[in-house]
Design an enzyme around this catalytic site. Structure first.
Site, PDB file in Angstrom:
ATOM      1  N   ARG A  60       0.776  -1.022  -0.147  1.00 25.38           N
ATOM      2  CA  ARG A  60       0.052   0.131   0.040  1.00 25.38           C
ATOM      3  C   ARG A  60       1.074   1.069  -0.124  1.00 25.38           C
ATOM      4  NH1 ARG A  60      -5.133  -2.005   1.769  1.00 25.38           N
ATOM      5  NH2 ARG A  60      -4.974  -3.959   3.026  1.00 25.38           N
ATOM      6  N   HIS A  63       1.368   6.771  -0.391  1.00 24.18           N
ATOM      7  CA  HIS A  63       0.210   7.671  -0.393  1.00 24.18           C
ATOM      8  C   HIS A  63       0.415   8.930   0.348  1.00 24.18           C
ATOM      9  CE1 HIS A  63      -2.068   3.471  -0.920  1.00 24.18           C
ATOM     10  NE2 HIS A  63      -1.532   4.008  -2.023  1.00 24.18           N
ATOM     11  N   LYS A  72       0.690  10.189  10.960  1.00 25.99           N
ATOM     12  CA  LYS A  72       0.356   9.021  11.527  1.00 25.99           C
ATOM     13  C   LYS A  72       1.299   8.389  12.831  1.00 25.99           C
ATOM     14  CE  LYS A  72      -1.158   7.832   6.841  1.00 25.99           C
ATOM     15  NZ  LYS A  72      -0.861   8.489   5.652  1.00 25.99           N
ATOM     16  N   HIS A 119       3.513   8.023   2.539  1.00 25.65           N
ATOM     17  CA  HIS A 119       3.598   6.743   3.311  1.00 25.65           C
ATOM     18  C   HIS A 119       3.267   5.645   2.809  1.00 25.65           C
ATOM     19  CE1 HIS A 119       2.185   3.724   6.344  1.00 25.65           C
ATOM     20  NE2 HIS A 119       3.426   3.769   6.735  1.00 25.65           N
ATOM     21  N   LYS A 172      -3.751   1.641  -9.265  1.00 24.69           N
ATOM     22  CA  LYS A 172      -3.443   2.832  -8.931  1.00 24.69           C
ATOM     23  C   LYS A 172      -1.840   3.053  -8.382  1.00 24.69           C
ATOM     24  CE  LYS A 172      -6.728   5.995  -7.633  1.00 24.69           C
ATOM     25  NZ  LYS A 172      -7.513   6.655  -6.779  1.00 24.69           N
ATOM     26  N   ASP A 173      -1.781   2.018  -7.459  1.00 21.02           N
ATOM     27  CA  ASP A 173      -0.378   2.068  -6.755  1.00 21.02           C
ATOM     28  C   ASP A 173       0.662   1.623  -7.867  1.00 21.02           C
ATOM     29  OD1 ASP A 173      -1.163   2.902  -4.454  1.00 21.02           O
ATOM     30  OD2 ASP A 173      -1.218   1.248  -3.454  1.00 21.02           O
TER      31      ASP A 173
END
Length: 187
Positions: A60, A63, A72, A119, A172-173
């Site tokens: 993931r 982003h 975070k 991140h 998308k990633d």
């Protein structure tokens, strides 16, 4: 053991050794305490908490949000992840640099990433439960990303070392711009 805060080479990114207490019953681990964090200079208000359940190779990131950037606080409950924070704060002396670390529950460590970072992480164990708190609010309209395997960034994703044969990520990633393309678009 009380909380311990360890600065990293990237301005504002902090490794936090959790408050832990072991006895015959097992382990008590405190990941966050507002007053202690404020005394250490972390003065954000966390507004949401999320848990992610991922299988080996699940990626993931990287982003970020252009509006409502979120700080975070990240830790792993089970499994192993490789976690990356990329500094996107143009005024920062560490702009364009990243901090990467393995997060494992037995290390009793969390990582704090301030606002202004991209991140991402990849799961290196068969499965992992990753928990994080965020400040601000999630704003899908302002979400963006940097290509996770951008060769110019040279992030040393430890895929071979952990036997990750296949990276599992969204289309998308796979198609975010490189860091250079991101910088060109921000001018």
């Amino acid at each position: 053991m009380a909380f311990a805060f360890e600065n990293t080479p990237i301005d504002g990114v902090i490794l936090i050794h959790s408050h832990t207490y072991f006895d015959d019953r097992g382990l008590y681990k405190k990941v966050y305490e507002k007053n202690v964090f404020q005394e250490a200079g972390i003065r954000v208000e966390f507004t949401e908490t999320s848990d992610l359940y991922s299988q080996k190779g699940a990626l993931r990131g990287l982003h970020y949000q252009t509006n409502y950037s979120q700080a975070k606080l990240i830790h792993v409950v089970t499994g192993i992840i490789f976690d990356v924070a990329l500094d996107l704060r143009r005024e920062s002396r560490t702009f364009g640099k990243y901090f990467a670390t393995l997060l494992k529950p037995e290390d009793h460590c969390a990582v704090y990433i301030p606002e202004g970072f991209a991140h991402g992480f990849i799961t290196l164990s068969d499965e992992a439960i990753f928990s994080y708190q965020c400040s601000g609010k999630y704003d899908p309209a302002s979400c963006g990303g940097i290509l996770w395997n951008d060769p110019d960034l040279g992030i040393p994703w430890p895929l071979k070392e952990y036997g990750v044969d296949r990276v599992i990520c969204t289309d998308k990633d796979k198609s975010w711009p490189t860091f250079k393309e991101y910088c060109s678009a921000m001018r």
